[in-house]
Scaffold this motif. Sequence first.
Motif, PDB file in Angstrom:
ATOM      1  N   ILE A  62      13.711  -2.999  -0.034  1.00  0.00           N
ATOM      2  CA  ILE A  62      12.412  -3.457  -0.542  1.00  0.00           C
ATOM      3  C   ILE A  62      12.480  -3.631  -2.056  1.00  0.00           C
ATOM      4  O   ILE A  62      12.850  -2.713  -2.790  1.00  0.00           O
ATOM      5  CB  ILE A  62      11.294  -2.464  -0.168  1.00  0.00           C
ATOM      6  CG1 ILE A  62      11.095  -2.418   1.350  1.00  0.00           C
ATOM      7  CG2 ILE A  62       9.980  -2.848  -0.865  1.00  0.00           C
ATOM      8  CD1 ILE A  62      10.050  -1.410   1.807  1.00  0.00           C
ATOM      9  N   MET A  63      12.094  -4.833  -2.515  1.00  0.00           N
ATOM     10  CA  MET A  63      12.099  -5.140  -3.940  1.00  0.00           C
ATOM     11  C   MET A  63      10.695  -5.162  -4.532  1.00  0.00           C
ATOM     12  O   MET A  63      10.491  -4.823  -5.694  1.00  0.00           O
ATOM     13  CB  MET A  63      12.770  -6.503  -4.170  1.00  0.00           C
ATOM     14  CG  MET A  63      14.193  -6.593  -3.680  1.00  0.00           C
ATOM     15  SD  MET A  63      15.319  -5.539  -4.614  1.00  0.00           S
ATOM     16  CE  MET A  63      15.353  -6.401  -6.181  1.00  0.00           C
ATOM     17  N   GLU A  64       9.719  -5.596  -3.726  1.00  0.00           N
ATOM     18  CA  GLU A  64       8.357  -5.716  -4.238  1.00  0.00           C
ATOM     19  C   GLU A  64       7.364  -5.532  -3.100  1.00  0.00           C
ATOM     20  O   GLU A  64       7.559  -6.052  -2.000  1.00  0.00           O
ATOM     21  CB  GLU A  64       8.148  -7.090  -4.886  1.00  0.00           C
ATOM     22  CG  GLU A  64       6.798  -7.257  -5.562  1.00  0.00           C
ATOM     23  CD  GLU A  64       6.641  -8.617  -6.228  1.00  0.00           C
ATOM     24  OE1 GLU A  64       5.494  -8.977  -6.553  1.00  0.00           O
ATOM     25  OE2 GLU A  64       7.659  -9.318  -6.415  1.00  0.00           O
ATOM     26  N   LEU A  65       6.309  -4.781  -3.388  1.00  0.00           N
ATOM     27  CA  LEU A  65       5.236  -4.520  -2.427  1.00  0.00           C
ATOM     28  C   LEU A  65       3.915  -5.033  -2.996  1.00  0.00           C
ATOM     29  O   LEU A  65       3.793  -5.245  -4.209  1.00  0.00           O
ATOM     30  CB  LEU A  65       5.126  -3.021  -2.152  1.00  0.00           C
ATOM     31  CG  LEU A  65       6.260  -2.373  -1.353  1.00  0.00           C
ATOM     32  CD1 LEU A  65       6.304  -0.872  -1.593  1.00  0.00           C
ATOM     33  CD2 LEU A  65       6.089  -2.669   0.132  1.00  0.00           C
ATOM     34  N   PRO A  66       2.916  -5.238  -2.144  1.00  0.00           N
ATOM     35  CA  PRO A  66       1.604  -5.657  -2.640  1.00  0.00           C
ATOM     36  C   PRO A  66       1.045  -4.638  -3.638  1.00  0.00           C
ATOM     37  O   PRO A  66       1.263  -3.430  -3.495  1.00  0.00           O
ATOM     38  CB  PRO A  66       0.736  -5.711  -1.380  1.00  0.00           C
ATOM     39  CG  PRO A  66       1.699  -5.856  -0.258  1.00  0.00           C
ATOM     40  CD  PRO A  66       2.930  -5.128  -0.678  1.00  0.00           C
ATOM     41  N   HIS A  67       0.348  -5.122  -4.649  1.00  0.00           N
ATOM     42  CA  HIS A  67      -0.218  -4.239  -5.666  1.00  0.00           C
ATOM     43  C   HIS A  67      -1.467  -3.536  -5.137  1.00  0.00           C
ATOM     44  O   HIS A  67      -2.235  -4.094  -4.361  1.00  0.00           O
ATOM     45  CB  HIS A  67      -0.565  -5.044  -6.924  1.00  0.00           C
ATOM     46  CG  HIS A  67       0.622  -5.693  -7.560  1.00  0.00           C
ATOM     47  ND1 HIS A  67       1.655  -4.971  -8.124  1.00  0.00           N
ATOM     48  CD2 HIS A  67       0.951  -7.011  -7.702  1.00  0.00           C
ATOM     49  CE1 HIS A  67       2.566  -5.802  -8.592  1.00  0.00           C
ATOM     50  NE2 HIS A  67       2.166  -7.049  -8.349  1.00  0.00           N
ATOM     51  N   ASN A  68      -1.645  -2.293  -5.539  1.00  0.00           N
ATOM     52  CA  ASN A  68      -2.865  -1.533  -5.245  1.00  0.00           C
ATOM     53  C   ASN A  68      -3.145  -1.395  -3.743  1.00  0.00           C
ATOM     54  O   ASN A  68      -4.297  -1.347  -3.324  1.00  0.00           O
ATOM     55  CB  ASN A  68      -4.078  -2.180  -5.935  1.00  0.00           C
ATOM     56  CG  ASN A  68      -3.877  -2.290  -7.429  1.00  0.00           C
ATOM     57  OD1 ASN A  68      -3.372  -1.365  -8.061  1.00  0.00           O
ATOM     58  ND2 ASN A  68      -4.257  -3.443  -7.993  1.00  0.00           N
ATOM     59  N   GLU A  69      -2.082  -1.371  -2.932  1.00  0.00           N
ATOM     60  CA  GLU A  69      -2.281  -1.219  -1.497  1.00  0.00           C
ATOM     61  C   GLU A  69      -1.065  -0.525  -0.897  1.00  0.00           C
ATOM     62  O   GLU A  69       0.081  -0.902  -1.165  1.00  0.00           O
ATOM     63  CB  GLU A  69      -2.479  -2.581  -0.836  1.00  0.00           C
ATOM     64  CG  GLU A  69      -2.819  -2.499   0.641  1.00  0.00           C
ATOM     65  CD  GLU A  69      -3.127  -3.874   1.245  1.00  0.00           C
ATOM     66  OE1 GLU A  69      -3.373  -3.916   2.461  1.00  0.00           O
ATOM     67  OE2 GLU A  69      -3.099  -4.860   0.510  1.00  0.00           O
ATOM     68  N   SER A  70      -1.317   0.492  -0.096  1.00  0.00           N
ATOM     69  CA  SER A  70      -0.231   1.222   0.543  1.00  0.00           C
ATOM     70  C   SER A  70       0.099   0.601   1.894  1.00  0.00           C
ATOM     71  O   SER A  70      -0.799   0.318   2.687  1.00  0.00           O
ATOM     72  CB  SER A  70      -0.611   2.696   0.740  1.00  0.00           C
ATOM     73  OG  SER A  70      -0.795   3.331  -0.502  1.00  0.00           O
ATOM     74  N   LEU A  71       1.374   0.385   2.158  1.00  0.00           N
ATOM     75  CA  LEU A  71       1.826  -0.134   3.447  1.00  0.00           C
ATOM     76  C   LEU A  71       2.738   0.902   4.100  1.00  0.00           C
ATOM     77  O   LEU A  71       3.451   1.646   3.416  1.00  0.00           O
ATOM     78  CB  LEU A  71       2.571  -1.455   3.273  1.00  0.00           C
ATOM     79  CG  LEU A  71       1.750  -2.641   2.749  1.00  0.00           C
ATOM     80  CD1 LEU A  71       2.626  -3.884   2.669  1.00  0.00           C
ATOM     81  CD2 LEU A  71       0.543  -2.909   3.627  1.00  0.00           C
ATOM     82  N   TYR A  72       2.730   0.926   5.429  1.00  0.00           N
ATOM     83  CA  TYR A  72       3.451   1.940   6.189  1.00  0.00           C
ATOM     84  C   TYR A  72       4.366   1.281   7.219  1.00  0.00           C
ATOM     85  O   TYR A  72       4.088   0.174   7.697  1.00  0.00           O
ATOM     86  CB  TYR A  72       2.465   2.870   6.901  1.00  0.00           C
ATOM     87  CG  TYR A  72       1.540   3.602   5.961  1.00  0.00           C
ATOM     88  CD1 TYR A  72       1.847   4.892   5.543  1.00  0.00           C
ATOM     89  CD2 TYR A  72       0.379   3.001   5.479  1.00  0.00           C
ATOM     90  CE1 TYR A  72       1.005   5.578   4.670  1.00  0.00           C
ATOM     91  CE2 TYR A  72      -0.469   3.674   4.600  1.00  0.00           C
ATOM     92  CZ  TYR A  72      -0.143   4.964   4.203  1.00  0.00           C
ATOM     93  OH  TYR A  72      -0.972   5.630   3.335  1.00  0.00           O
ATOM     94  N   ASP A  73       5.444   1.993   7.563  1.00  0.00           N
ATOM     95  CA  ASP A  73       6.291   1.490   8.643  1.00  0.00           C
ATOM     96  C   ASP A  73       5.698   1.919   9.984  1.00  0.00           C
ATOM     97  O   ASP A  73       4.649   2.578  10.037  1.00  0.00           O
ATOM     98  CB  ASP A  73       7.750   1.928   8.471  1.00  0.00           C
ATOM     99  CG  ASP A  73       8.015   3.394   8.811  1.00  0.00           C
ATOM    100  OD1 ASP A  73       7.073   4.128   9.197  1.00  0.00           O
ATOM    101  OD2 ASP A  73       9.180   3.817   8.703  1.00  0.00           O
TER     102      ASP A  73
END
Length: 355
Positions: A62-73
């Motif tokens: 993972i290089m970049e995730l959405p800002h201000n939001e937590s994502l889970y597997d």
Amino acid sequence: MLFDESNGSILPKHTSLPELQKDEILVKNKYTTLCGSDLHTFTGRRKEPSPIVLGHEIVGEIMELPHNESLYDLNGNILKVGDLITWTIFAATETDDFVKDKMPQKSASLFKYGHVQFTEKEKFNGGLGTHCILKKGTGILKVPATINEKFAPIINCAGATAMAAHRLIYNIENKNVLILGAGVLGLIAAAIAKEKKASTVTMLDIDDQRLEKSKAFGVDSVYNSLKPIEELTAITSGFYKKGFDVIIDMSGSVEAIKTGLQFSAVGAQHIWIGAVTPTENIEINPEVMIRKLLSIKGMHNYNYEDFVNAVSFFENHFLDYPFETFIEKEFGLNETKEAFEYAIKHKPYRVLITI
């Protein structure tokens, strides 16, 4: 690396990364293995939109995730930059009825990695590129430390598909199992059957070397279908029902499937996986189906549950079987065409593209 069906070329294409849209994740691809369907596309046996970035058996960081939001597997673990992950070969909208029915791979909104035409809008969606942009509705899992990361790409296609086949089986424990096809799918299916406490596992193929190798994956008996059928009869003669209780086809061979039907025990369950390209029809007698209490189920790809169970299986059993030997040769991304040519000529279990 763009594949062009019109001339069979695979050539590098340099292009910029787009800005991420809502809920998208940017992944740096690390490893991709060439699946049989990739080889079928390369040889023209299977049609996909062109030009295309092939490859769907992928592991990346993972290089970049959405800002201000937590994502889970899918196991509820929060995703972080730097995580090594693999993901489902598809993304689907959770409100789709097929998703609700646990058949997301048939969703009307389906997006399949490595199966989408390369356009200005859709660039990074396959394994044979430096990056992949994961869409909402993609099932993501962190790669457990117990699994060799070079093997891990195989899990999100062959591993999960083999697990899907087993999900369709009602009570395999103490049953006599026949697996048709000693490729990657068949060997994984054999190991799962052994761990699920099948009474016996028999492997059918036409390659003696692959049959011999299958014994390391929990196979008790082997049968080369080029040899007299009496050799298979000798195996089933020792069974109470004189036939196999579970027959899993991973070969797509009509003749192998016919053999499986011929050697069905009363109450046999048939799971068909391998015939994913156009093939001829098979005659099935309704009276035989009824009197022998037979069932036939087909499975194409897998669902989120199968993917989770596949990763769990390899996390627990990776060292119990020689899964690492599936990777027979490695290539760099710039050697993609050579990798395809090698795979077609030598028919290894898998070749690995290191990116």
